[in-house]
Design a protein around this motif. Structure first.
Motif, PDB file in Angstrom:
ATOM      1  N   GLU A 133      63.693  45.567   7.139  1.00  0.00           N
ATOM      2  CA  GLU A 133      63.342  45.487   5.905  1.00  0.00           C
ATOM      3  C   GLU A 133      62.154  44.649   5.406  1.00  0.00           C
ATOM      4  O   GLU A 133      61.556  44.672   4.032  1.00  0.00           O
ATOM      5  N   THR A 134      61.648  43.925   6.395  1.00  0.00           N
ATOM      6  CA  THR A 134      60.398  43.366   6.193  1.00  0.00           C
ATOM      7  C   THR A 134      59.344  43.452   7.090  1.00  0.00           C
ATOM      8  O   THR A 134      59.610  43.758   8.243  1.00  0.00           O
ATOM      9  N   ALA A 135      58.111  43.406   6.750  1.00  0.00           N
ATOM     10  CA  ALA A 135      57.125  43.659   7.815  1.00  0.00           C
ATOM     11  C   ALA A 135      56.677  42.295   8.476  1.00  0.00           C
ATOM     12  O   ALA A 135      55.316  42.002   8.514  1.00  0.00           O
ATOM     13  N   ILE A 136      57.603  41.452   8.775  1.00  0.00           N
ATOM     14  CA  ILE A 136      57.495  40.421   9.734  1.00  0.00           C
ATOM     15  C   ILE A 136      58.031  40.638  11.123  1.00  0.00           C
ATOM     16  O   ILE A 136      59.004  40.682  11.504  1.00  0.00           O
ATOM     17  N   LEU A 137      57.009  40.659  12.123  1.00  0.00           N
ATOM     18  CA  LEU A 137      57.366  40.770  13.401  1.00  0.00           C
ATOM     19  C   LEU A 137      57.215  39.436  14.432  1.00  0.00           C
ATOM     20  O   LEU A 137      56.392  38.460  13.569  1.00  0.00           O
ATOM     21  N   CYS A 138      58.061  39.386  15.196  1.00  0.00           N
ATOM     22  CA  CYS A 138      58.247  38.164  15.861  1.00  0.00           C
ATOM     23  C   CYS A 138      57.246  38.178  17.022  1.00  0.00           C
ATOM     24  O   CYS A 138      57.589  39.321  18.048  1.00  0.00           O
TER      25      CYS A 138
END
Length: 338
Positions: free
Chosen positions: A21-26
């Protein structure tokens, strides 16, 4: 999730690439980025990444299977390029149908990118690029996306800051390629800035290390909450022949012990008892052990407290979903003020 139209629009390419859903990787943090945190991040709309580190193929196979029981959303696996069983690990990822493989710790060895993209379940390849020249070479060699990570990050770092790398590389690459920015990101306002510069998304590690779902020891988390940005320091290289990649961690007795470990390994090189590759592997194994002592056992004095300089922004445990929503809301607010 709530709607964040401006941020969503700028993240669209990255989110489509990741399938999230979001382009936030860990970022992959050894001992921390395991099934619980990875699945929580993917379930909350981000993109979790298992840190394979020094795992054997059998251990990685189990970790992937257990993660798949906890989420039906996409997640990735981070593999260290100098792992002696790299191609066996790639095969494990292929058999398990992992959608994205992140190659870290050096230039991918010959045939590794092809093995990831050409298996029975072809995966996308994400590589780290510390310089513009290497970024272009990796993209020519088949990397599907890049992470440009500045020296503010925790763990293994390069010599250049995130803001400089972003200014140098995004104008050259971002229009035609998927580029994620990492290193020192703790708030959504910074995310908004990098998205406006052309980044397809961002990677954060330290911000998620102390999430409620992180299995890190309570004493490990408390050390993070007490720390300031200046407490996260880079390790020193003591022998020019031993090309040790600097590691950023909180100052403690463990950082001093690493200097002693380097001297010990350099001594074995002097006596020609081991080859250079083995010397580097010994250093990697040292970090894996020191990190385990801190993360799992809670030995915050002798273990390695790998942390980025954004650690000063961490004050309390929060669920992963709250962290992601807060970052997205901060980004949206910043973009709306423009």
């Amino acid at each position: 999730m709530s709607s964040y139209p401006k941020t969503d629009r700028l993240m669209q390419r990255g989110a489509d690439f990741l399938g999230s859903e979001t382009a936030i990787l860990c970022g992959a943090m050894s001992w921390v980025s395991e099934r619980n945190l990875v699945s929580a991040i993917s379930n909350a709309g981000g993109f979790g990444v298992i840190a394979c580190g020094a795992m054997t193929p059998e251990l990685l196979e189990t970790e992937i299977a257990e993660t798949q029981k906890l989420t039906d959303k996409p997640f990735g696996v981070n593999l260290i390029t100098m792992h002696p069983q790299l191609f066996d690990l790639i095969e494990v990822c292929d058999k398990a149908g992992v959608s994205h493989v992140v190659l870290a710790g050096g230039i991918p060895p010959k045939g590794s990118v092809e093995a990831i993209k050409g298996g029975a379940n072809p995966a996308k390849v994400i590589c780290f690029a510390p310089t513009l020249a290497l970024a272009k070479k990796l993209l020519r060699s088949g990397a599907d996306a890049l992470v440009i990570e500045g020296m503010e990050a925790g763990g293994h770092i390069g010599p250049v800051s995130t803001s400089v790398l972003a200014q140098e590389m995004l104008p050259e690459l971002a229009e035609d390629h998927i580029i994620f920015v990492a290193g020192g990101i703790g708030r959504g306002q910074a995310i908004a800035g990098y998205l406006e510069m052309g980044a397809a998304g961002v990677q954060l590690g330290t911000r998620f290390a102390c999430a409620s779902e992180s299995i890190a020891h309570p004493d490990f988390k408390k050390a993070f909450f007490r720390a300031n940005a200046r407490d996260a320091v880079a390790s020193v290289q003591v022998d020019a022949r031993l090309p040790v990649i600097p590691v950023r961690a909180l100052k403690n007795k463990g950082t001093e012990e690493f200097t002693a470990k380097q001297r010990e390994v350099a001594g074995t090189l002097d006596r020609e008892e081991i080859a250079m590759e083995e010397a580097q592997l010994q250093i990697e194994h040292y970090w894996a052990g020191a990190l385990r002592r801190a993360v799992i056992d809670g030995d915050v004095e002798n273990g390695s407290l790998m942390a980025g300089q954004s650690v000063g922004m961490l004050k309390a445990e929060e669920p992963v979903a709250d962290i992601i929503q807060k970052l997205m809301a901060q980004s949206e607010e910043a973009l709306s003020r423009r």
